[in-house]
Design a protein around this motif. Sequence first.
Motif, mmCIF file in Angstrom:
data_model
loop_
_atom_site.group_PDB
_atom_site.id
_atom_site.type_symbol
_atom_site.label_atom_id
_atom_site.label_comp_id
_atom_site.label_asym_id
_atom_site.label_seq_id
_atom_site.Cartn_x
_atom_site.Cartn_y
_atom_site.Cartn_z
ATOM 1 N N GLU A 1 0.833 -1.209 0.000
ATOM 2 C CA GLU A 1 0.000 0.000 0.000
ATOM 3 C C GLU A 1 0.869 1.262 0.000
ATOM 4 O O GLU A 1 0.542 2.241 -0.679
ATOM 5 C CB GLU A 1 -0.939 -0.004 1.204
ATOM 6 N N THR A 2 1.963 1.243 0.733
ATOM 7 C CA THR A 2 2.886 2.381 0.728
ATOM 8 C C THR A 2 3.491 2.561 -0.659
ATOM 9 O O THR A 2 3.638 3.687 -1.150
ATOM 10 C CB THR A 2 3.981 2.181 1.795
ATOM 11 N N THR A 3 3.803 1.449 -1.310
ATOM 12 C CA THR A 3 4.317 1.501 -2.679
ATOM 13 C C THR A 3 3.264 2.065 -3.624
ATOM 14 O O THR A 3 3.590 2.832 -4.535
ATOM 15 C CB THR A 3 4.769 0.094 -3.128
ATOM 16 N N GLU A 4 2.000 1.703 -3.412
ATOM 17 C CA GLU A 4 0.912 2.266 -4.220
ATOM 18 C C GLU A 4 0.875 3.784 -4.067
ATOM 19 O O GLU A 4 0.704 4.517 -5.053
ATOM 20 C CB GLU A 4 -0.439 1.678 -3.805
ATOM 21 N N ARG A 5 1.044 4.261 -2.846
ATOM 22 C CA ARG A 5 1.064 5.711 -2.608
ATOM 23 C C ARG A 5 2.259 6.356 -3.299
ATOM 24 O O ARG A 5 2.137 7.420 -3.917
ATOM 25 C CB ARG A 5 1.099 5.997 -1.108
ATOM 26 N N ARG B 1 3.784 5.272 -5.899
ATOM 27 C CA ARG B 1 3.489 5.232 -7.338
ATOM 28 C C ARG B 1 2.549 6.376 -7.722
ATOM 29 O O ARG B 1 2.712 7.014 -8.765
ATOM 30 C CB ARG B 1 2.870 3.881 -7.683
ATOM 31 N N GLY B 2 1.578 6.659 -6.871
ATOM 32 C CA GLY B 2 0.672 7.793 -7.116
ATOM 33 C C GLY B 2 1.428 9.105 -7.154
ATOM 34 O O GLY B 2 1.171 9.967 -8.003
ATOM 35 N N HIS B 3 2.381 9.257 -6.246
ATOM 36 C CA HIS B 3 3.207 10.472 -6.251
ATOM 37 C C HIS B 3 4.062 10.533 -7.509
ATOM 38 O O HIS B 3 4.297 11.619 -8.052
ATOM 39 C CB HIS B 3 4.089 10.538 -5.004
ATOM 40 N N LEU B 4 4.514 9.390 -7.968
ATOM 41 C CA LEU B 4 5.299 9.354 -9.203
ATOM 42 C C LEU B 4 4.439 9.801 -10.386
ATOM 43 O O LEU B 4 4.895 10.566 -11.242
ATOM 44 C CB LEU B 4 5.859 7.952 -9.429
ATOM 45 N N TYR C 1 9.930 -2.444 -10.402
ATOM 46 C CA TYR C 1 9.642 -2.521 -8.972
ATOM 47 C C TYR C 1 8.179 -2.829 -8.667
ATOM 48 O O TYR C 1 7.870 -3.816 -7.998
ATOM 49 C CB TYR C 1 10.055 -1.214 -8.289
ATOM 50 N N TYR C 2 7.272 -2.004 -9.179
ATOM 51 C CA TYR C 2 5.878 -2.105 -8.777
ATOM 52 C C TYR C 2 5.227 -3.430 -9.174
ATOM 53 O O TYR C 2 4.661 -4.125 -8.325
ATOM 54 C CB TYR C 2 5.080 -0.918 -9.345
ATOM 55 N N GLU C 3 5.265 -3.783 -10.442
ATOM 56 C CA GLU C 3 4.614 -5.018 -10.897
ATOM 57 C C GLU C 3 5.204 -6.261 -10.228
ATOM 58 O O GLU C 3 4.435 -7.111 -9.754
ATOM 59 C CB GLU C 3 4.649 -5.135 -12.423
ATOM 60 N N PRO C 4 6.555 -6.414 -10.150
ATOM 61 C CA PRO C 4 7.090 -7.590 -9.441
ATOM 62 C C PRO C 4 6.659 -7.643 -7.972
ATOM 63 O O PRO C 4 6.347 -8.721 -7.452
ATOM 64 C CB PRO C 4 8.607 -7.434 -9.571
ATOM 65 N N PHE C 5 6.620 -6.490 -7.304
ATOM 66 C CA PHE C 5 6.201 -6.445 -5.901
ATOM 67 C C PHE C 5 4.736 -6.860 -5.790
ATOM 68 O O PHE C 5 4.371 -7.698 -4.951
ATOM 69 C CB PHE C 5 6.428 -5.037 -5.350
ATOM 70 N N LYS C 6 3.886 -6.305 -6.637
ATOM 71 C CA LYS C 6 2.459 -6.614 -6.616
ATOM 72 C C LYS C 6 2.217 -8.108 -6.866
ATOM 73 O O LYS C 6 1.420 -8.741 -6.166
ATOM 74 C CB LYS C 6 1.754 -5.769 -7.675
ATOM 75 N N GLU C 7 2.918 -8.674 -7.836
ATOM 76 C CA GLU C 7 2.779 -10.098 -8.141
ATOM 77 C C GLU C 7 3.274 -10.968 -6.984
ATOM 78 O O GLU C 7 2.649 -11.987 -6.653
ATOM 79 C CB GLU C 7 3.530 -10.431 -9.425
ATOM 80 N N LEU C 8 4.384 -10.589 -6.371
ATOM 81 C CA LEU C 8 4.926 -11.360 -5.250
ATOM 82 C C LEU C 8 3.983 -11.323 -4.052
ATOM 83 O O LEU C 8 3.724 -12.355 -3.422
ATOM 84 C CB LEU C 8 6.307 -10.829 -4.860
ATOM 85 N N GLU C 9 3.449 -10.153 -3.737
ATOM 86 C CA GLU C 9 2.525 -10.029 -2.607
ATOM 87 C C GLU C 9 1.307 -10.921 -2.826
ATOM 88 O O GLU C 9 0.873 -11.642 -1.921
ATOM 89 C CB GLU C 9 2.112 -8.565 -2.430
ATOM 90 N N ALA C 10 0.760 -10.925 -4.030
ATOM 91 C CA ALA C 10 -0.400 -11.771 -4.342
ATOM 92 C C ALA C 10 -0.033 -13.256 -4.234
ATOM 93 O O ALA C 10 -0.822 -14.065 -3.726
ATOM 94 C CB ALA C 10 -0.930 -11.445 -5.734
ATOM 95 N N ALA C 11 1.146 -13.632 -4.705
ATOM 96 C CA ALA C 11 1.578 -15.031 -4.644
ATOM 97 C C ALA C 11 1.756 -15.492 -3.197
ATOM 98 O O ALA C 11 1.363 -16.610 -2.847
ATOM 99 C CB ALA C 11 2.881 -15.215 -5.425
ATOM 100 N N VAL C 12 2.328 -14.646 -2.353
ATOM 101 C CA VAL C 12 2.515 -15.003 -0.940
ATOM 102 C C VAL C 12 1.157 -15.146 -0.262
ATOM 103 O O VAL C 12 0.917 -16.114 0.472
ATOM 104 C CB VAL C 12 3.407 -13.961 -0.222
ATOM 105 N N ARG C 13 0.241 -14.206 -0.510
ATOM 106 C CA ARG C 13 -1.112 -14.313 0.051
ATOM 107 C C ARG C 13 -1.803 -15.593 -0.414
ATOM 108 O O ARG C 13 -2.463 -16.271 0.371
ATOM 109 C CB ARG C 13 -1.979 -13.117 -0.365
#
Length: 152
Positions: free
Chosen positions: A34-38, A40-43, A102-114
């Motif tokens: 979620e912090t990464t999402e924020r 990314r929004g700033h980016l 960064y973003y897509e690999p992180f998002k995919e990893l988080e979903a895989a761990v969940r």
Amino acid sequence: MSEQQDGPDRDHRRPEGVTDEIVEALGALSKALETTERARGHLYSFHQLTGTADMELDQAVEMLRKAGHEEHAERVRREVLGRNVIPGHWTFQIVEAYNATYYEPFKELEAAVRQDLAQGRDHLYEAEMKEERRTHGHPDHTATPSSTPGPA
């Protein structure tokens, strides 16, 4: 209504075998995403604001020309208008690189761990915190949107 029926929906209930430690770890992982999402929004804000500023330079150049300052207008046009924000990059390229690197690999990893640890269920930590903090039976503390009572 029993506590079981009054609790979170199935998608927000801890699957069997999921420990407190796993729920806490998934909560921390989710919070980091979620912090990464924020970020990314700033980016994207940086991207859009920089692009807007670059487009506004057209007006500044034209106004300098009309005011009789061709040399300043030309300098702004030549040195700043369309300039890279870092060597070789406009902001869209930075956004694309961030997303891919960064973003897509992180998002995919988080979903895989969940998926691996909690059958893909999201926000278990928050759902359990809601259960702990809400006042059962209070109309403004319902467990789910579908359990909201109608008008009295």
